[in-house]
Design a protein around this motif. Sequence first.
Motif, PDB file in Angstrom:
ATOM      1  N   VAL A   1       0.840  -1.199   0.000  1.00  0.00           N
ATOM      2  CA  VAL A   1       0.000   0.000   0.000  1.00  0.00           C
ATOM      3  C   VAL A   1       0.877   1.251   0.000  1.00  0.00           C
ATOM      4  N   ALA A   2       1.939   1.255   0.784  1.00  0.00           N
ATOM      5  CA  ALA A   2       2.850   2.403   0.802  1.00  0.00           C
ATOM      6  C   ALA A   2       3.399   2.664  -0.598  1.00  0.00           C
ATOM      7  N   GLU A   3       3.757   1.612  -1.291  1.00  0.00           N
ATOM      8  CA  GLU A   3       4.259   1.770  -2.659  1.00  0.00           C
ATOM      9  C   GLU A   3       3.163   2.293  -3.586  1.00  0.00           C
ATOM     10  N   GLU A   4       1.980   1.707  -3.505  1.00  0.00           N
ATOM     11  CA  GLU A   4       0.865   2.134  -4.356  1.00  0.00           C
ATOM     12  C   GLU A   4       0.466   3.593  -4.093  1.00  0.00           C
ATOM     13  N   GLU A   5       0.613   4.043  -2.864  1.00  0.00           N
ATOM     14  CA  GLU A   5       0.245   5.409  -2.490  1.00  0.00           C
ATOM     15  C   GLU A   5       1.367   6.408  -2.770  1.00  0.00           C
ATOM     16  N   GLY A   6       2.496   5.924  -3.283  1.00  0.00           N
ATOM     17  CA  GLY A   6       3.608   6.803  -3.610  1.00  0.00           C
ATOM     18  C   GLY A   6       4.395   7.293  -2.412  1.00  0.00           C
ATOM     19  N   LEU A   7       4.425   6.518  -1.343  1.00  0.00           N
ATOM     20  CA  LEU A   7       5.078   6.954  -0.110  1.00  0.00           C
ATOM     21  C   LEU A   7       6.520   6.483   0.027  1.00  0.00           C
ATOM     22  N   THR A   8       6.963   5.585  -0.828  1.00  0.00           N
ATOM     23  CA  THR A   8       8.275   4.975  -0.618  1.00  0.00           C
ATOM     24  C   THR A   8       9.449   5.892  -0.944  1.00  0.00           C
ATOM     25  N   VAL A   9       9.255   6.890  -1.789  1.00  0.00           N
ATOM     26  CA  VAL A   9      10.363   7.784  -2.150  1.00  0.00           C
ATOM     27  C   VAL A   9      10.735   8.695  -0.985  1.00  0.00           C
ATOM     28  N   ASP A  10       9.760   9.391  -0.415  1.00  0.00           N
ATOM     29  CA  ASP A  10      10.028  10.339   0.672  1.00  0.00           C
ATOM     30  C   ASP A  10       9.946   9.709   2.055  1.00  0.00           C
ATOM     31  N   GLY A  11       9.329   8.554   2.147  1.00  0.00           N
ATOM     32  CA  GLY A  11       9.244   7.857   3.425  1.00  0.00           C
ATOM     33  C   GLY A  11       7.850   7.907   4.031  1.00  0.00           C
ATOM     34  N   PHE A  12       7.676   7.065   5.018  1.00  0.00           N
ATOM     35  CA  PHE A  12       6.390   6.932   5.701  1.00  0.00           C
ATOM     36  C   PHE A  12       6.641   6.397   7.096  1.00  0.00           C
ATOM     37  N   ARG A  13       5.591   6.406   7.897  1.00  0.00           N
ATOM     38  CA  ARG A  13       5.646   5.826   9.233  1.00  0.00           C
ATOM     39  C   ARG A  13       4.625   4.703   9.302  1.00  0.00           C
ATOM     40  N   LEU A  14       5.034   3.579   9.877  1.00  0.00           N
ATOM     41  CA  LEU A  14       4.138   2.460  10.133  1.00  0.00           C
ATOM     42  C   LEU A  14       4.129   2.252  11.638  1.00  0.00           C
ATOM     43  N   MET A  15       2.956   2.368  12.247  1.00  0.00           N
ATOM     44  CA  MET A  15       2.883   2.415  13.700  1.00  0.00           C
ATOM     45  C   MET A  15       1.753   1.518  14.210  1.00  0.00           C
ATOM     46  N   PHE A  16       2.064   0.741  15.247  1.00  0.00           N
ATOM     47  CA  PHE A  16       1.070  -0.049  15.966  1.00  0.00           C
ATOM     48  C   PHE A  16       0.934   0.536  17.367  1.00  0.00           C
ATOM     49  N   ASN A  17      -0.251   0.945  17.746  1.00  0.00           N
ATOM     50  CA  ASN A  17      -0.513   1.363  19.126  1.00  0.00           C
ATOM     51  C   ASN A  17      -1.001   0.128  19.874  1.00  0.00           C
ATOM     52  N   THR A  18      -0.451  -0.093  21.064  1.00  0.00           N
ATOM     53  CA  THR A  18      -0.810  -1.285  21.822  1.00  0.00           C
ATOM     54  C   THR A  18      -1.177  -0.904  23.244  1.00  0.00           C
TER      55      THR A  18
ATOM     56  N   LEU B   1       1.200   6.087   7.685  1.00  0.00           N
ATOM     57  CA  LEU B   1       1.104   7.538   7.618  1.00  0.00           C
ATOM     58  C   LEU B   1       2.179   8.096   6.698  1.00  0.00           C
ATOM     59  N   GLY B   2       1.819   9.071   5.883  1.00  0.00           N
ATOM     60  CA  GLY B   2       2.806   9.701   5.017  1.00  0.00           C
ATOM     61  C   GLY B   2       2.197  10.812   4.198  1.00  0.00           C
ATOM     62  N   GLY B   3       2.972  11.256   3.212  1.00  0.00           N
ATOM     63  CA  GLY B   3       2.513  12.309   2.329  1.00  0.00           C
ATOM     64  C   GLY B   3       2.971  13.691   2.722  1.00  0.00           C
ATOM     65  N   ALA B   4       3.656  13.807   3.855  1.00  0.00           N
ATOM     66  CA  ALA B   4       4.196  15.077   4.355  1.00  0.00           C
ATOM     67  C   ALA B   4       5.167  14.760   5.467  1.00  0.00           C
ATOM     68  N   PRO B   5       6.052  15.696   5.833  1.00  0.00           N
ATOM     69  CA  PRO B   5       6.907  15.455   7.004  1.00  0.00           C
ATOM     70  C   PRO B   5       6.033  15.210   8.244  1.00  0.00           C
ATOM     71  N   LEU B   6       6.369  14.181   8.996  1.00  0.00           N
ATOM     72  CA  LEU B   6       5.516  13.775  10.107  1.00  0.00           C
ATOM     73  C   LEU B   6       5.955  14.304  11.458  1.00  0.00           C
ATOM     74  N   GLY B   7       7.143  14.862  11.546  1.00  0.00           N
ATOM     75  CA  GLY B   7       7.579  15.405  12.823  1.00  0.00           C
ATOM     76  C   GLY B   7       8.082  14.334  13.758  1.00  0.00           C
ATOM     77  N   PRO B   8       8.258  14.704  15.031  1.00  0.00           N
ATOM     78  CA  PRO B   8       8.828  13.769  16.015  1.00  0.00           C
ATOM     79  C   PRO B   8       7.866  12.628  16.319  1.00  0.00           C
ATOM     80  N   MET B   9       8.453  11.561  16.815  1.00  0.00           N
ATOM     81  CA  MET B   9       7.642  10.395  17.185  1.00  0.00           C
ATOM     82  C   MET B   9       6.679  10.711  18.315  1.00  0.00           C
ATOM     83  N   LEU B  10       7.157  11.426  19.328  1.00  0.00           N
ATOM     84  CA  LEU B  10       6.337  11.735  20.478  1.00  0.00           C
ATOM     85  C   LEU B  10       6.394  13.220  20.786  1.00  0.00           C
ATOM     86  N   CYS B  11       5.284  13.757  21.249  1.00  0.00           N
ATOM     87  CA  CYS B  11       5.244  15.140  21.705  1.00  0.00           C
ATOM     88  C   CYS B  11       5.209  15.123  23.218  1.00  0.00           C
ATOM     89  N   ARG B  12       5.906  16.028  23.821  1.00  0.00           N
ATOM     90  CA  ARG B  12       5.909  16.098  25.289  1.00  0.00           C
ATOM     91  C   ARG B  12       5.273  17.396  25.735  1.00  0.00           C
TER      92      ARG B  12
END
Length: 116
Positions: free
Chosen positions: A72-89, A105-116
């Motif tokens: 899906v990441a490839e089909e959505e065009g996310l592999t060139v600039d990158g993406f995030r794959l995340m599991f919340n548990t 998640l992708g399509g734009a810069p995503l910022g830090p992993m966590l906000c404090r």
Amino acid sequence: MGVDCLFCRIVAGEIPATIVRETPTTLAFRDIDPKAPTHILVIPKEHYVDVATLAQGTPELAGEVLQTAALVAEEEGLTVDGFRLMFNTGPYGGQEVFHVHAHLLGGAPLGPMLCR
């Protein structure tokens, strides 16, 4: 199938979703409250409460979820600039629907992993 499980009901066709990819064992669909320009959920069709339970119970299926996410990441065009794959548990991990799901998640810069 969990009778009260939102994602099991999507798999069963009881609740509509914008499906982007389906395999015999996985389903990928657009998140209804996207947190990025591209926000897709990838789930196993079989109910597992979280990624740890899935990985311990059926590691092959966990691999299929990852494979679907990569396709899906490839089909959505996310592999060139990158993406995030995340599991919340669990509650501390921010899991809201207790059917394992990967957030692609992708399509734009995503910022830090966590906000404090």
